[in-house]
Design an enzyme around this catalytic site. Structure first.
Site, PDB file in Angstrom:
ATOM      1  N   LYS A 178      40.979   0.093   3.154  1.00  0.00           N
ATOM      2  CA  LYS A 178      40.274   0.537   1.908  1.00  0.00           C
ATOM      3  C   LYS A 178      40.421   2.033   1.834  1.00  0.00           C
ATOM      4  O   LYS A 178      39.836   2.810   2.302  1.00  0.00           O
ATOM      5  CB  LYS A 178      38.869   0.287   1.870  1.00  0.00           C
ATOM      6  CG  LYS A 178      38.228   0.145   0.555  1.00  0.00           C
ATOM      7  CD  LYS A 178      36.891   0.968   0.404  1.00  0.00           C
ATOM      8  CE  LYS A 178      36.552   2.343   0.766  1.00  0.00           C
ATOM      9  NZ  LYS A 178      37.069   3.139  -0.281  1.00  0.00           N
ATOM     10  N   GLU A 252      35.765   9.031  12.821  1.00  0.00           N
ATOM     11  CA  GLU A 252      36.290  10.339  12.603  1.00  0.00           C
ATOM     12  C   GLU A 252      35.600  11.188  11.298  1.00  0.00           C
ATOM     13  O   GLU A 252      35.837  10.694  10.213  1.00  0.00           O
ATOM     14  CB  GLU A 252      37.700  10.192  12.400  1.00  0.00           C
ATOM     15  CG  GLU A 252      38.408   9.645  13.484  1.00  0.00           C
ATOM     16  CD  GLU A 252      38.550  10.688  14.472  1.00  0.00           C
ATOM     17  OE1 GLU A 252      38.451  11.720  14.515  1.00  0.00           O
ATOM     18  OE2 GLU A 252      39.383   9.996  15.979  1.00  0.00           O
ATOM     19  N   CYS A 286      39.504  18.306   7.617  1.00  0.00           N
ATOM     20  CA  CYS A 286      38.149  18.173   8.656  1.00  0.00           C
ATOM     21  C   CYS A 286      38.426  19.380   9.672  1.00  0.00           C
ATOM     22  O   CYS A 286      37.476  19.720  10.360  1.00  0.00           O
ATOM     23  CB  CYS A 286      38.163  16.886   9.282  1.00  0.00           C
ATOM     24  SG  CYS A 286      39.889  16.144   9.932  1.00  0.00           S
ATOM     25  N   GLU A 385      29.718  22.035   6.194  1.00  0.00           N
ATOM     26  CA  GLU A 385      31.155  21.708   5.951  1.00  0.00           C
ATOM     27  C   GLU A 385      31.441  21.953   4.428  1.00  0.00           C
ATOM     28  O   GLU A 385      30.688  21.370   3.592  1.00  0.00           O
ATOM     29  CB  GLU A 385      31.721  20.415   6.446  1.00  0.00           C
ATOM     30  CG  GLU A 385      33.165  20.051   6.027  1.00  0.00           C
ATOM     31  CD  GLU A 385      33.623  18.604   6.586  1.00  0.00           C
ATOM     32  OE1 GLU A 385      32.742  17.834   6.204  1.00  0.00           O
ATOM     33  OE2 GLU A 385      34.536  18.600   7.417  1.00  0.00           O
TER      34      GLU A 385
HETATM   35  P1  NAD Z   1      33.479  10.249   2.259  1.00  0.00           P
HETATM   36  O1  NAD Z   1      32.540   9.638   3.364  1.00  0.00           O
HETATM   37  O2  NAD Z   1      32.750  10.357   1.108  1.00  0.00           O
HETATM   38  O3  NAD Z   1      34.323   8.869   1.822  1.00  0.00           O
HETATM   39  C1  NAD Z   1      35.287   8.203   2.819  1.00  0.00           C
HETATM   40  C2  NAD Z   1      35.527   6.922   2.544  1.00  0.00           C
HETATM   41  O4  NAD Z   1      34.226   6.000   2.693  1.00  0.00           O
HETATM   42  C3  NAD Z   1      36.179   6.372   1.222  1.00  0.00           C
HETATM   43  O5  NAD Z   1      37.062   5.517   0.980  1.00  0.00           O
HETATM   44  C4  NAD Z   1      34.836   6.177   0.499  1.00  0.00           C
HETATM   45  O6  NAD Z   1      35.163   5.179  -0.558  1.00  0.00           O
HETATM   46  C5  NAD Z   1      34.034   5.330   1.555  1.00  0.00           C
HETATM   47  N1  NAD Z   1      32.770   5.316   1.521  1.00  0.00           N
HETATM   48  C6  NAD Z   1      31.957   6.005   0.759  1.00  0.00           C
HETATM   49  N2  NAD Z   1      30.757   5.435   1.046  1.00  0.00           N
HETATM   50  C7  NAD Z   1      30.774   4.449   1.620  1.00  0.00           C
HETATM   51  C8  NAD Z   1      29.685   3.326   2.323  1.00  0.00           C
HETATM   52  N3  NAD Z   1      28.499   3.633   2.128  1.00  0.00           N
HETATM   53  N4  NAD Z   1      30.051   2.598   2.965  1.00  0.00           N
HETATM   54  C9  NAD Z   1      31.527   2.341   3.258  1.00  0.00           C
HETATM   55  N5  NAD Z   1      32.535   3.025   2.823  1.00  0.00           N
HETATM   56  C10 NAD Z   1      32.097   4.130   2.101  1.00  0.00           C
HETATM   57  O7  NAD Z   1      34.273  11.055   2.465  1.00  0.00           O
HETATM   58  P2  NAD Z   1      35.117  12.082   1.537  1.00  0.00           P
HETATM   59  O8  NAD Z   1      34.225  13.143   0.946  1.00  0.00           O
HETATM   60  O9  NAD Z   1      35.822  11.368   0.700  1.00  0.00           O
HETATM   61  O10 NAD Z   1      36.061  12.746   2.702  1.00  0.00           O
HETATM   62  C11 NAD Z   1      35.964  14.049   3.018  1.00  0.00           C
HETATM   63  C12 NAD Z   1      35.255  13.948   4.443  1.00  0.00           C
HETATM   64  O11 NAD Z   1      36.010  13.465   5.426  1.00  0.00           O
HETATM   65  C13 NAD Z   1      34.894  15.293   5.222  1.00  0.00           C
HETATM   66  O12 NAD Z   1      33.601  15.359   5.703  1.00  0.00           O
HETATM   67  C14 NAD Z   1      36.029  15.383   6.290  1.00  0.00           C
HETATM   68  O13 NAD Z   1      35.477  16.402   7.177  1.00  0.00           O
HETATM   69  C15 NAD Z   1      36.059  14.025   6.713  1.00  0.00           C
HETATM   70  N6  NAD Z   1      37.404  13.931   7.324  1.00  0.00           N
HETATM   71  C16 NAD Z   1      37.440  13.627   8.810  1.00  0.00           C
HETATM   72  C17 NAD Z   1      38.727  13.423   9.437  1.00  0.00           C
HETATM   73  C18 NAD Z   1      38.713  13.294  10.948  1.00  0.00           C
HETATM   74  O14 NAD Z   1      39.481  12.739  11.372  1.00  0.00           O
HETATM   75  N7  NAD Z   1      37.473  13.597  11.594  1.00  0.00           N
HETATM   76  C19 NAD Z   1      39.593  13.658   8.693  1.00  0.00           C
HETATM   77  C20 NAD Z   1      39.690  13.873   7.307  1.00  0.00           C
HETATM   78  C21 NAD Z   1      38.366  14.002   6.647  1.00  0.00           C
END
Ligand code: NAD
Length: 481
Positions: A178, A252, A286, A385
């Site tokens: 997804k 992650e 991240c 962050e």
């Molecule tokens: P997000 O958590 O809002 O969304 C990530 C994914 O989860 C998307 O596909 C979204 O549609 C889905 N999602 C959202 N709510 C959900 C729920 N309740 N249940 C299931 N799926 C759901 O994150 P974002 O804001 O899009 O991305 C940025 C974040 O990702 C930052 O915090 C960043 O640090 C983190 N990140 C972490 C890593 C790592 O490897 N540790 C890498 C890249 C980004």
């Protein structure tokens, strides 16, 4: 560049979605629609999980030898490489990532992760006979976990998806991916490459969706393992669901990593590299080292050098190879970052450069690279962050205080130490409670286990550890006589 998808890649075919909702992907630079996909709903997730379940249960993938699977993954890598330019440009348009970064981080990373995991699975022992502690021998087997739900964000969409898809497929699992709605187009290019490579039907399925599809996927009874990359807030929700269902989960999550500049470091070289380490992907990374810890007696020198570096970064069209900073992903994200800049000013940090929207760039969600000096580790801008091109420079008195400050964070994802003495840097790296630490640089390496301490997550991706996360272990107790 226009991509219009009206169907979903499920069961090896492009099929009509159940959902009638459409996801419009907006170009972060032009603010114009650049393509569409269906906005998958819970019924679409159902169809995708059912396809992945059939493909796993009938053994069409897991019964292949590791070498046969590795061969298919090699063809998948070839097909992605053929599309590397298209993938890199598509992601750059979707999320604003400078093309010089996107070329590798999106264009080539998927193929590289597939080849790396294909290599690992060719030589990973899947069965081992061990002497028992009691009389008798034990056959220890590694068996693929089953159907994997892979959920990823928009910031490095190809690499983050493939950090899950490649080891899962290598292990013999099947996957429902997804992608985030902002980067659903490049995920469909990945699906096209999988189909062209002859991946058996149902082994990889892609459902672009939002929270509804995400929640349905995580909790779906047909899923055996969840692997999520995204924010810590969402990770906590997904972790809670996985806990209730006793479902294996890899998380992650976010970061607020520290770059520790020791007093013996070559400041000019360190600061030049921090352009890439502290502001990667317009700060939407991240692992971005957004807290720069500088020795108190060289503080002004470091802050001035960082300010000059940030001021000299070229902000503009991310498709232009001369651009260092492109737009952030969305209007909402830019407003959020601007809110943090206001907070930083309000809590007494000193803005040394940036802080606003660049002149002359009226379209696109651009922001200037922004540096806060005179910052302390207890400020909001040093604790939360921001996920944009904003860093805080914080002084420390001695190494012990540098370690204490680096560790004084809810997060523990990445970090770096800058020094003329590698041994000293390595000793300091051992004391930092974070999943990866770079010495005089920071990089992602397929072979380096990657993941977070504390609120930065659970589990590891990459390395052999990342592959082992897609196996169950079974012991067969061989007869004693
Ligand atoms: P997000 O958590 O809002 O969304 C990530 C994914 O989860 C998307 O596909 C979204 O549609 C889905 N999602 C959202 N709510 C959900 C729920 N309740 N249940 C299931 N799926 C759901 O994150 P974002 O804001 O899009 O991305 C940025 C974040 O990702 C930052 O915090 C960043 O640090 C983190 N990140 C972490 C890593 C790592 O490897 N540790 C890498 C890249 C980004």
């Amino acid at each position: 560049m226009s991509h219009d998808y009206t169907s979903l890649f499920i069961d090896g075919r492009w099929i009509a979605p159940h959902s009638t909702d459409v996801n419009t992907v907006i170009n972060a630079t032009t603010e114009e629609a650049m393509g569409r996909t269906p906005l998958g709903d819970a019924a679409d997730v159902d169809a995708a999980v059912a396809a992945a379940r059939r493909a796993f249960d009938d053994g069409r993938w897991s019964d292949l030898t590791p070498g046969e699977r590795a061969d298919v993954l090699g063809r998948f890598a070839d097909e992605l490489e053929k599309r590397a330019g298209l993938i890199a440009e598509t992601v750059t348009a979707e999320n604003g990532m400078p093309i010089t970064l996107s070329a590798g981080a999106n264009g080539l990373s998927g193929a590289s992760l597939l080849r790396y995991n294909a290599g690992l699975i060719r030589s990973l022992p899947l069965e081992e006979v061990r002497p028992g502690f009691l009389p008798g021998e034990i056959l220890v087997r590694r068996e693929p976990l089953g159907v994997v739900a892979a959920l990823v964000p928009w910031n490095y969409p190809q690499a983050l998806a493939m950090m899950k898809v490649a080891p899962a497929l290598a292990a013999g699992c099947t996957v429902v991916l997804k992608p985030a709605l902002e980067t659903a187009l490049d995920a469909n290019i990945m699906a096209e490459a999988a189909a062209a490579a002859g991946l058996p039907a149902g082994v990889l399925n892609v459902v672009p969706g939002g929270v509804e599809a995400g929640e349905a996927l995580v909790a779906h009874p047909g899923v055996d393992k969840v692997s999520f990359t995204g924010s810590t807030a969402t990770g906590r929700i997904i972790g809670a669901t996985a806990g209730r269902l006793l479902r294996p989960v890899t998380l992650e999550l976010g970061g607020k990593s520290a770059a520790v500049i020791l007093e013996d470091a070559d400041i000019d070289t360190a600061v030049a590299d921090l352009a890439r380490v502290s502001f990667p992907n317009n700060g939407q990374t991240c692992t971005a080292n957004t807290r720069v810890l500088a020795p108190a007696h060289r503080y002004t020198e470091v802050l001035d050098a960082i300010t000059d570096m940030a001021r000299s970064m070229t902000v503009g069209d991310p498709l232009d190879p001369a651009t260092a900073i492109g737009p952030v992903v969305s209007a909402r994200q830019r407003e959020r970052i601007e809110g943090y800049i206001t907070t930083g000013r309000g809590e007494g940090a000193r803005l040394t450069t940036g802080g606003g929207r660049p002149a002359g760039l009226d379209r696109g969600w651009f922001l200037q690279p922004t540096v806060f000096g005179d910052a302390s580790n207890d400020m909001v801008i040093a604790r939360e962050e921001i996920f944009g091109p904003v860093i805080a420079v914080i002084p420390f008195r001695d190494e012990d205080e540098a370690v204490a400050l680096a560790n004084d964070s809810e997060y523990g994802l990445a970090g770096s130490v800058w020094t003329a003495d590698t041994e000293r840097g390595t000793a300091l790296a051992r004391r930092i409670r974070t999943g990866t630490v770079g010495i005089n640089g920071y990089r992602m390496d397929n072979a380096a286990p990657f993941g977070g301490y504390k609120a930065s997550g659970l589990g590891r991706e990459n390395g052999v550890e990342g592959l082992l996360a897609y196996f169950q272990v079974k012991s067969v107790l061989l007869p004693t006589a």
